[in-house]
Design a protein around this motif. Sequence first.
Motif, PDB file in Angstrom:
ATOM      1  N   PRO A   1       0.828  -1.217   0.000  1.00  0.00           N
ATOM      2  CA  PRO A   1       0.000   0.000   0.000  1.00  0.00           C
ATOM      3  C   PRO A   1       0.857   1.258   0.000  1.00  0.00           C
ATOM      4  O   PRO A   1       0.417   2.308  -0.456  1.00  0.00           O
ATOM      5  CB  PRO A   1      -0.813  -0.129   1.293  1.00  0.00           C
ATOM      6  CG  PRO A   1      -0.033  -1.074   2.146  1.00  0.00           C
ATOM      7  CD  PRO A   1       0.673  -2.004   1.205  1.00  0.00           C
ATOM      8  N   GLU A   2       2.098   1.142   0.496  1.00  0.00           N
ATOM      9  CA  GLU A   2       2.977   2.308   0.563  1.00  0.00           C
ATOM     10  C   GLU A   2       3.305   2.839  -0.824  1.00  0.00           C
ATOM     11  O   GLU A   2       3.676   3.992  -0.995  1.00  0.00           O
ATOM     12  CB  GLU A   2       4.260   1.975   1.339  1.00  0.00           C
ATOM     13  CG  GLU A   2       5.327   1.214   0.559  1.00  0.00           C
ATOM     14  CD  GLU A   2       5.089  -0.298   0.555  1.00  0.00           C
ATOM     15  OE1 GLU A   2       4.020  -0.742   1.024  1.00  0.00           O
ATOM     16  OE2 GLU A   2       5.973  -1.018   0.063  1.00  0.00           O
ATOM     17  N   ARG A   3       3.158   2.000  -1.833  1.00  0.00           N
ATOM     18  CA  ARG A   3       3.461   2.439  -3.197  1.00  0.00           C
ATOM     19  C   ARG A   3       2.462   3.481  -3.689  1.00  0.00           C
ATOM     20  O   ARG A   3       2.732   4.223  -4.607  1.00  0.00           O
ATOM     21  CB  ARG A   3       3.430   1.242  -4.150  1.00  0.00           C
ATOM     22  CG  ARG A   3       4.597   0.318  -3.937  1.00  0.00           C
ATOM     23  CD  ARG A   3       4.365  -0.983  -4.644  1.00  0.00           C
ATOM     24  NE  ARG A   3       4.349  -0.826  -6.100  1.00  0.00           N
ATOM     25  CZ  ARG A   3       4.215  -1.836  -6.940  1.00  0.00           C
ATOM     26  NH1 ARG A   3       4.077  -3.039  -6.493  1.00  0.00           N
ATOM     27  NH2 ARG A   3       4.219  -1.625  -8.226  1.00  0.00           N
ATOM     28  N   LEU A   4       1.267   3.474  -3.073  1.00  0.00           N
ATOM     29  CA  LEU A   4       0.219   4.361  -3.564  1.00  0.00           C
ATOM     30  C   LEU A   4       0.024   5.576  -2.663  1.00  0.00           C
ATOM     31  O   LEU A   4      -0.749   6.466  -2.968  1.00  0.00           O
ATOM     32  CB  LEU A   4      -1.099   3.590  -3.648  1.00  0.00           C
ATOM     33  CG  LEU A   4      -1.050   2.293  -4.453  1.00  0.00           C
ATOM     34  CD1 LEU A   4      -2.297   1.471  -4.207  1.00  0.00           C
ATOM     35  CD2 LEU A   4      -0.882   2.585  -5.934  1.00  0.00           C
ATOM     36  N   ARG A   5       0.722   5.580  -1.527  1.00  0.00           N
ATOM     37  CA  ARG A   5       0.377   6.539  -0.490  1.00  0.00           C
ATOM     38  C   ARG A   5       0.702   7.991  -0.841  1.00  0.00           C
ATOM     39  O   ARG A   5      -0.147   8.856  -0.791  1.00  0.00           O
ATOM     40  CB  ARG A   5       1.050   6.157   0.835  1.00  0.00           C
ATOM     41  CG  ARG A   5       0.264   6.688   2.030  1.00  0.00           C
ATOM     42  CD  ARG A   5       0.963   6.319   3.327  1.00  0.00           C
ATOM     43  NE  ARG A   5       0.911   4.887   3.598  1.00  0.00           N
ATOM     44  CZ  ARG A   5       1.855   4.214   4.249  1.00  0.00           C
ATOM     45  NH1 ARG A   5       2.922   4.822   4.700  1.00  0.00           N
ATOM     46  NH2 ARG A   5       1.731   2.935   4.486  1.00  0.00           N
ATOM     47  N   THR A   6       1.924   8.271  -1.223  1.00  0.00           N
ATOM     48  CA  THR A   6       2.327   9.671  -1.398  1.00  0.00           C
ATOM     49  C   THR A   6       2.851   9.925  -2.808  1.00  0.00           C
ATOM     50  O   THR A   6       3.389   9.018  -3.445  1.00  0.00           O
ATOM     51  CB  THR A   6       3.457  10.044  -0.418  1.00  0.00           C
ATOM     52  OG1 THR A   6       4.570   9.211  -0.716  1.00  0.00           O
ATOM     53  CG2 THR A   6       3.033   9.851   1.025  1.00  0.00           C
ATOM     54  N   PRO A   7       2.705  11.123  -3.288  1.00  0.00           N
ATOM     55  CA  PRO A   7       3.300  11.464  -4.587  1.00  0.00           C
ATOM     56  C   PRO A   7       4.811  11.315  -4.541  1.00  0.00           C
ATOM     57  O   PRO A   7       5.430  10.950  -5.541  1.00  0.00           O
ATOM     58  CB  PRO A   7       2.905  12.922  -4.819  1.00  0.00           C
ATOM     59  CG  PRO A   7       2.201  13.386  -3.602  1.00  0.00           C
ATOM     60  CD  PRO A   7       1.979  12.223  -2.696  1.00  0.00           C
ATOM     61  N   GLU A   8       5.390  11.577  -3.366  1.00  0.00           N
ATOM     62  CA  GLU A   8       6.835  11.382  -3.186  1.00  0.00           C
ATOM     63  C   GLU A   8       7.237   9.962  -3.561  1.00  0.00           C
ATOM     64  O   GLU A   8       8.178   9.746  -4.296  1.00  0.00           O
ATOM     65  CB  GLU A   8       7.217  11.616  -1.705  1.00  0.00           C
ATOM     66  CG  GLU A   8       8.049  12.846  -1.422  1.00  0.00           C
ATOM     67  CD  GLU A   8       9.079  13.168  -2.487  1.00  0.00           C
ATOM     68  OE1 GLU A   8      10.084  12.446  -2.564  1.00  0.00           O
ATOM     69  OE2 GLU A   8       8.891  14.159  -3.230  1.00  0.00           O
ATOM     70  N   ALA A   9       6.476   9.019  -3.027  1.00  0.00           N
ATOM     71  CA  ALA A   9       6.801   7.615  -3.243  1.00  0.00           C
ATOM     72  C   ALA A   9       6.683   7.249  -4.717  1.00  0.00           C
ATOM     73  O   ALA A   9       7.502   6.509  -5.251  1.00  0.00           O
ATOM     74  CB  ALA A   9       5.886   6.724  -2.410  1.00  0.00           C
TER      75      ALA A   9
END
Length: 102
Positions: free
Chosen positions: A83-91
């Motif tokens: 899920p971390e792949r979708l969390r932030t534009p940074e990521a």
Amino acid sequence: MTLEEIVRLVKEGKFYKSSAWEKKRLEILERDNHECQRCKDAGGYSKGNVVHHIKHLDDRPDLALEDDNLMTVCEACHNALHPERLRTPEASKRRQITPERW
Ligand SMILES: [Zn+2]
Ligand SMILES: [Zn+2]
């Protein structure tokens, strides 16, 4: 491959291109019969073509090539596992730079 080498490859974003990983990846796909282990646990069946690190590579590079830390999953499950792949534009920005496949 030593842990130092793994850590260096991970840092340089080259781990997933290493021949050691390619070899291990095929080994795991074969072990799991190219079947998604997460769908299987849920009582279903999907063909899997992604080898996922249960303990993430960034956190545990020492487990990068450990059979017990690797599992075959399908694309859909793999997205659910990250899920971390979708969390932030940074990521997502970082993702474009590193051509890794998790
Ligand atoms: Zn699946
Ligand atoms: Zn993964």
